[in-house]
Design an enzyme around this catalytic site. Structure first.
Site, PDB file in Angstrom:
ATOM      1  N   SER A   1      -9.328   2.223   2.767  1.00 42.07           N
ATOM      2  CA  SER A   1      -8.363   2.975   1.981  1.00 42.07           C
ATOM      3  C   SER A   1      -7.322   2.116   1.270  1.00 42.07           C
ATOM      4  O   SER A   1      -6.560   2.630   0.452  1.00 42.07           O
ATOM      5  CB  SER A   1      -7.635   3.979   2.886  1.00 42.07           C
ATOM      6  OG  SER A   1      -6.938   3.302   3.927  1.00 42.07           O
TER       7      SER A   1
ATOM      8  N   LYS B   1       0.835  -1.208   0.000  1.00 43.65           N
ATOM      9  CA  LYS B   1       0.000   0.000   0.000  1.00 43.65           C
ATOM     10  C   LYS B   1       0.869   1.257   0.000  1.00 43.65           C
ATOM     11  O   LYS B   1       1.940   1.288   0.623  1.00 43.65           O
ATOM     12  CB  LYS B   1      -0.907  -0.023   1.243  1.00 43.65           C
ATOM     13  CG  LYS B   1      -1.894   1.128   1.348  1.00 43.65           C
ATOM     14  CD  LYS B   1      -2.763   0.963   2.587  1.00 43.65           C
ATOM     15  CE  LYS B   1      -3.772   2.095   2.722  1.00 43.65           C
ATOM     16  NZ  LYS B   1      -4.642   1.923   3.913  1.00 43.65           N
TER      17      LYS B   1
ATOM     18  N   SER C   1     -10.270  -0.200   6.604  1.00 43.85           N
ATOM     19  CA  SER C   1      -9.504   0.043   5.380  1.00 43.85           C
ATOM     20  C   SER C   1      -8.902  -1.209   4.745  1.00 43.85           C
ATOM     21  O   SER C   1      -8.505  -1.183   3.584  1.00 43.85           O
ATOM     22  CB  SER C   1      -8.387   1.057   5.641  1.00 43.85           C
ATOM     23  OG  SER C   1      -8.934   2.309   5.974  1.00 43.85           O
TER      24      SER C   1
END
EC number: 3.5.1.99
Length: 548
Positions: free
Chosen positions: A194, A119, A218
């Site tokens: 996210s 990420k 997330s």
């Protein structure tokens, strides 16, 4: 005005350069994959991509599958998924050097030769961790985060970084630099966030293992929306050193680093690899708790609490059916299911989570956006945070009958002070103790819970920020929580949406109804929860659900 125009032009230039760099990354991936195909025409990438991680890892370690065959098979597939969904922000070109180093390793780690996606917010040396902010472009990390260092020591090869929403405080995946990431199962749907880039890449088969973060769902939103598995560990089970945060200093909602993969066994393998002496020595704040294989491998029947709704966000018909069907199958498998009474979720979300995260009146969060071109889905919140107290109070009173989200945000920000986040008295220990007491009174091992689904249409998460109630609860409690897909939306589920009204029957409920529509064939997951530090038990429960 001239200075403002020049400043904006400079920002747009930075965005354009970042987008060019992203495009060059994809070109490099294409060239690398093409070069390998030409040099090894007999290699069948399809057979490699079809292997689950435990089997792939075994073949890599016993030498029956060369690391370069696996690496370039995934580079090619990742490129395809990135082209379709816009999930990759950068190809880590040094991964090809890492591939050569892996072959020379004296000790083969548990993830020897496994390509891993990372990420955006997790530091990789020499690469930006932007969080979708223009101001964080061209500020490469000085060193790898601890989790990336441990992955490399275990033989893994981080090869791409993936997209996130601006600030990470969103369960969509869109920012001004890299744009909107799409769901690989249906391009008109959000991949979640996210960790949305990770969800799209792993869900599309372009990565066999991804690493993300979770501060309100997330990891779990992208996994549920894209039909894969993920686990949010207890906040400090894995190191967060070198992991960027959307709101620095807040303690109300525990953030966590965790893995995403196609199946539960892959998640277990990843945690087994990460929870090692390297992790504990590189970050002494992480408790030295190695993976407990005995708990994970146990076959003892479980005593499982469950609930179908939190009485705040009305579940879609598919969500409710997913819990009911899973409950029934678990009972048939010999487990005991016990109803769990969940109360006051609205109070928890707004008084503990929202107010706790923004206990300084949102000042720290607002500061993050200073000098940015656009505010995206955070525009309303930022406006409220900057508004004078009397206006927040007026908005709270006016909007309460119509839009509970504006009302509550106004109320919490109005009631917040200028206390620095680092001195916040959150998280709410009394609430946590009460929840655990109720859990122990029922003698529970684990909990079965709904997970928001199916995937919402692109743009809807920004309008439905308070739909995080099912996930954020377990960040506030700091319990490990994972998601497992269990069913698909049916035509009957879609028809039953006609009777969906919501608990408040306000604008928010009507908008959520619209967001649920059109999801036939999309995956729906359930959440599996355990008490703090019991990730192995959580994974064991997830495995039970997966194999039903």
């Amino acid at each position: 005005l001239l200075l403002r125009w020049r400043r904006r032009r400079a920002l747009w230039r930075k965005v354009a350069l970042a987008q060019e760099r992203q495009e060059r990354s994809l070109v490099r991936m294409e060239a690398a994959a093409q070069r390998f195909r030409e040099q090894h025409p007999s290699v069948n990438p399809v057979s490699i991509l079809s292997l689950p991680l435990p089997e792939l890892s075994k073949k890599l370690r016993d030498g029956s599958l060369p690391p370069d065959h696996v690496f370039y098979a995934y580079v090619g597939k990742a490129l395809q998924i990135a082209t379709e969904t816009n999930c990759i922000t950068e190809f880590l070109q040094e991964s090809e050097s890492q591939l050569r180093k892996v072959r020379l390793m004296e000790r083969q780690g548990l993830l020897y030769g496994v390509p891993v996606s990372i990420k955006d917010s997790i530091d990789c040396q020499g690469h930006d961790s932007t969080l979708g902010f223009i101001k964080l472009l061209n500020k490469p990390a000085a060193e790898d985060s601890v989790v990336v260092q441990v992955l490399k020591r275990q033989g893994a090869i981080p090869f791409v970084k993936t997209n996130v929403p601006q600030s990470l405080i969103s369960y969509d995946c869109n920012n001004l630099i890299f744009g909107q990431t799409r769901n690989p199962l249906l391009y008109t749907r959000s991949p979640g966030g996210s960790s949305g880039g990770e969800g799209a890449l792993v869900g599309g088969g372009g990565s066999i293992l991804g690493l993300g973060t979770d501060v309100g769902g997330s990891l779990r939103f992208p996994a549920a929306f894209c039909g894969i598995c993920a686990i949010k560990p207890t906040g400090n089970r894995l190191s967060k050193r070198g992991v960027m945060s959307g709101i620095v200093g807040q303690k109300a909602v525990a953030a966590a680093v965790g893995p995403m993969a196609k199946d539960v066994e892959s998640l277990a393998l990843c945690l087994r690899a990460l929870l090692c002496e390297d992790m504990f020595s590189l970050d002494s704040t992480v408790p030295p708790l190695p993976f407990n294989q005995e708990v994970y491998s146990s076959t003892q029947p479980l005593r499982i609490g469950y609930y179908e709704t939190d009485f705040f966000t009305m579940p879609s018909p598919a969500m409710r059916r997913a819990v009911r069907e899973t409950k029934q199958l678990l009972e048939e498998a010999g487990h005991t299911l016990v109803p769990f009474e969940l109360t006051n979720v609205d109070h928890v979300i707004f008084n503990y989570c929202v107010r706790g995260m923004f206990t300084d009146g949102g000042r720290s969060f607002v500061k993050k956006f200073k000098g940015e071109l656009e505010k995206g889905g955070s525009a309303l919140f930022l406006w409220l945070a900057k508004a004078p107290h009397w206006l927040k109070a007026l908005l709270c009173w006016i909007s309460k009958p119509f839009v509970r989200s504006i009302s509550f945000y106004s109320q919490q920000l109005w009631g917040s002070t200028s206390t620095p986040l680092t001195t916040s008295t959150f998280p709410p220990q009394d609430f946590r103790h009460q929840f655990i007491a109720q859990w122990n009174k029922l003698n529970l091992d684990v909990m079965l819970c709904p997970m928001l689904g199916p995937a919402l249409g692109i743009g809807y998460p920004a309008k439905l920020s308070v739909a995080v109630s099912y996930t954020m609860l377990y960040n506030a409690l700091d319990f490990p929580a994972g998601v497992v897909p269990v069913t698909l939306v049916t035509d009957e589920d879609e028809e039953q949406l006609e009777g969906y009204k919501g608990y408040y029957r306000d604008w928010w409920d009507r908008t959520l109804l619209k967001a649920f529509r059109g999801g036939v064939g999309m995956p729906v997951a359930v959440q599996c929860v355990a008490l703090p530090w019991q990730e192995e038990l959580c994974l064991r429960f997830m495995k039970e659900v997966e194999t039903l």
